[in-house]
Motif scaffolding. Structure first.
Motif, mmCIF file in Angstrom:
data_model
loop_
_atom_site.group_PDB
_atom_site.id
_atom_site.type_symbol
_atom_site.label_atom_id
_atom_site.label_comp_id
_atom_site.label_asym_id
_atom_site.label_seq_id
_atom_site.Cartn_x
_atom_site.Cartn_y
_atom_site.Cartn_z
ATOM 1 N N ASP A 85 0.793 -1.242 0.000
ATOM 2 C CA ASP A 85 0.000 0.000 0.000
ATOM 3 C C ASP A 85 0.825 1.292 0.000
ATOM 4 O O ASP A 85 0.265 2.369 0.153
ATOM 5 C CB ASP A 85 -0.977 0.053 1.196
ATOM 6 N N LYS A 133 3.397 1.176 -4.898
ATOM 7 C CA LYS A 133 4.199 0.564 -5.983
ATOM 8 C C LYS A 133 3.417 0.504 -7.289
ATOM 9 O O LYS A 133 3.871 0.981 -8.326
ATOM 10 C CB LYS A 133 4.630 -0.863 -5.591
ATOM 11 N N THR A 134 2.210 -0.080 -7.203
ATOM 12 C CA THR A 134 1.399 -0.239 -8.410
ATOM 13 C C THR A 134 1.006 1.121 -8.980
ATOM 14 O O THR A 134 1.075 1.342 -10.186
ATOM 15 C CB THR A 134 0.146 -1.075 -8.096
ATOM 16 N N SER A 135 0.625 2.040 -8.090
ATOM 17 C CA SER A 135 0.218 3.370 -8.552
ATOM 18 C C SER A 135 1.369 4.086 -9.256
ATOM 19 O O SER A 135 1.169 4.741 -10.278
ATOM 20 C CB SER A 135 -0.244 4.220 -7.373
ATOM 21 N N ALA A 186 2.255 9.490 -6.659
ATOM 22 C CA ALA A 186 1.658 8.734 -7.757
ATOM 23 C C ALA A 186 0.290 9.308 -8.088
ATOM 24 O O ALA A 186 -0.274 9.034 -9.141
ATOM 25 C CB ALA A 186 1.546 7.262 -7.381
ATOM 26 N N ASP A 208 1.975 14.173 -1.407
ATOM 27 C CA ASP A 208 0.816 15.066 -1.532
ATOM 28 C C ASP A 208 -0.134 14.942 -0.337
ATOM 29 O O ASP A 208 -0.939 15.821 -0.069
ATOM 30 C CB ASP A 208 0.046 14.697 -2.802
HETATM 31 P P1 GDP Z 1 1.074 -1.040 -3.481
HETATM 32 O O1 GDP Z 1 0.454 -2.040 -2.566
HETATM 33 O O2 GDP Z 1 2.415 -0.610 -2.980
HETATM 34 O O3 GDP Z 1 1.091 -1.463 -4.909
HETATM 35 O O4 GDP Z 1 0.190 0.287 -3.363
HETATM 36 P P2 GDP Z 1 -0.921 0.842 -4.349
HETATM 37 O O5 GDP Z 1 -0.312 1.435 -5.546
HETATM 38 O O6 GDP Z 1 -1.950 -0.207 -4.557
HETATM 39 O O7 GDP Z 1 -1.498 2.039 -3.497
HETATM 40 C C1 GDP Z 1 -2.179 1.845 -2.258
HETATM 41 C C2 GDP Z 1 -3.117 3.003 -1.983
HETATM 42 O O8 GDP Z 1 -2.388 4.199 -1.855
HETATM 43 C C3 GDP Z 1 -4.101 3.237 -3.120
HETATM 44 O O9 GDP Z 1 -5.339 3.569 -2.566
HETATM 45 C C4 GDP Z 1 -3.519 4.416 -3.865
HETATM 46 O O10 GDP Z 1 -4.501 5.199 -4.506
HETATM 47 C C5 GDP Z 1 -2.846 5.190 -2.760
HETATM 48 N N1 GDP Z 1 -1.689 5.937 -3.254
HETATM 49 C C6 GDP Z 1 -0.642 5.453 -3.963
HETATM 50 N N2 GDP Z 1 0.233 6.420 -4.230
HETATM 51 C C7 GDP Z 1 -0.239 7.560 -3.664
HETATM 52 C C8 GDP Z 1 0.239 8.902 -3.582
HETATM 53 O O11 GDP Z 1 1.293 9.282 -4.092
HETATM 54 N N3 GDP Z 1 -0.516 9.786 -2.885
HETATM 55 C C9 GDP Z 1 -1.689 9.427 -2.280
HETATM 56 N N4 GDP Z 1 -2.340 10.360 -1.623
HETATM 57 N N5 GDP Z 1 -2.172 8.169 -2.349
HETATM 58 C C10 GDP Z 1 -1.459 7.243 -3.030
#
Ligand code: GDP
Ligand code: MG
Length: 390
Positions: free
Chosen positions: A96, A99-101, A241, A207
């Motif tokens: 969370d 990474k994916t974002s 992201a 942000d």
């Molecule tokens: P992963 O598990 O590392 O792949 O994380 P995700 O990309 O799935 O992101 C997890 C949550 O964090 C999602 O709800 C995204 O929308 C949120 N998120 C990711 N990057 C950012 C960011 O730069 N800013 C904010 N405010 N939320 C983010």
């Protein structure tokens, strides 16, 4: 089970078989003949009394030697022919943290507007082209490709590493400034270090109203990730992201890393038969086996005979990361191929080979190697003191 018998142990530690049997009886309350098996722990215990250490030595099987020879020869690269190749980047970090974002944002910002609607993620790896400024004119004209892998997972990361097939050059460690360093952040750092890949830190979610960049930085410094103004050489980038802030900086940091610290490693000969690593593979009902492979050396071509783990076949179709059919794939390119006769494992090496018979022979050896329990042999090392001193 180890082929240790009373007789072989007696020879190894220089104790008469009769005496050894008595000693064994005392130790285990069982009767032993000369050909009775002795378990390793018991054998080692008795050997130690004689100041001898038993060690297990794996003896390579004929199949393993065949595969080793094949791999060594097939991986031989002519250093004269090496040319720069794109860096391969893996994004790691706590769940969370984004990474994916981040990958999504990188990908979308890189695909031409018209194509965005058509993004279907066919493979979990892709190339992006980042434009950097021409130092002469200040215009963004120099294009540099970067290959991203969508987290192969920490396990795959170390497994690949154990087989000497590191697919990644750079690990971007993503840390959300909202949470700061978390257990999986530390794990990711440890894995990247163990795999000896260069690290770039992306402090993400800057942000968010509850982002605390300073605290996050301090936590990272405690993991001995230090930027150059603190005596280290790790690049830190602040990203979002969500808004896209810092994405350009992250791509620049990757290219700087590639140029400054990895120039010697990021080399490949495109004019040779391909080899690389399977990233993922599965069976489909209509297309048969589909395998995503990363070409690491050479150029993979449609129609090539490929060996992948214990499977082989001719490359029947090849798609790039956008799902477009292609006929060739050079170094650092991830492609989706069909044509293999069976489903390889996610970290299997692949090789383009000249002859189907070679592919079949090595595939069979691999299969046999996987099936058979490896043969173990024990060796007695005399003089424990010397051993521990070494
Ligand atoms: P992963 O598990 O590392 O792949 O994380 P995700 O990309 O799935 O992101 C997890 C949550 O964090 C999602 O709800 C995204 O929308 C949120 N998120 C990711 N990057 C950012 C960011 O730069 N800013 C904010 N405010 N939320 C983010
Ligand atoms: Mg994710």
């Amino acid at each position: 089970t180890l082929p240790i018998t009373v007789r072989s142990l007696s020879e190894a530690i220089g104790m008469k078989t009769g005496e050894l049997s008595k000693r064994l009886l005392k130790e285990t309350s069982q009767l032993y003949g000369n050909n009775s098996p002795v378990d390793f722990e018991t054998a080692a215990l008795i050997a130690v009394e004689k100041n001898i250490e038993l060690i297990v030595k794996r003896q390579k099987t004929a199949e393993e030697l065949l595969i080793e020879d094949f791999e060594r020869l097939t991986r031989e690269v002519d250093s004269e022919k090496l040319r720069p190749r794109p860096p391969v980047v893996t994004i790691m970090g706590h769940v969370d943290h984004g990474k994916t974002s981040l990958l999504d944002k990188i990908r979308r910002s890189n695909v031409a507007a018209g194509e965005v609607g058509g993004i279907t993620q066919v493979i979990r790896a892709w190339s992006v082209t980042h434009k950097i400024e021409d130092p002469e004119t200040g215009e963004k004209v120099i294009e540099r490709p970067i290959t991203f892998l969508d987290t192969p997972g920490h396990e795959a990361f170390t497994k690949m590493r154990a087989r000497g097939a590191n697919v990644t050059d750079i690990a971007v460690i993503v840390v959300a400034a909202t949470d700061g360093v978390m257990p999986q952040t530390e794990e990711a750092v440890a894995h990247a270090r163990a795999a000896d890949v260069r690290i770039i830190v992306a402090i993400n979610k800057v942000d968010a109203p509850n982002a605390n960049v300073d605290r996050t930085r301090r936590q990272l410094y405690n993991l001995e990730l230090l930027p150059d103004d603190m005596g280290g050489d790790i690049q830190f980038v602040e990203t979002s992201a969500l808004t896209g802030q810092g994405i350009d900086d992250l791509l620049n940091a990757i290219l700087i890393e590639a140029e400054i610290n990895l120039a010697d490693d990021l080399q490949a000969d495109p004019d040779r038969p391909a080899f690389g690593t399977c990233l993922e593979a599965y069976m489909t009902s209509d297309e048969g086996v589909m395998a995503t492979v990363l070409v690491q050396q050479g150029t993979l071509k449609l129609g090539d005979i490929v060996l992948c783990g214990a499977n082989f076949g001719r490359v029947r179709s090849m798609q790039n990361d956008l799902g477009l059919s292609i006929e060739e794939a050079g170094p650092s390119t991830p492609v989706l191929i069909t044509g293999l006769g069976g489903v390889p494992n996610a970290d299997d090496p692949f090789y383009a080979v000249d002859e189907l018979t070679t592919a079949a022979k090595i595939a069979e050896a691999r299969e046999k190697k996987d099936r058979e329990a490896s043969l173990n042999r024990f060796t007695a090392v005399k003089d424990i003191d010397m051993l521990s001193a070494a």
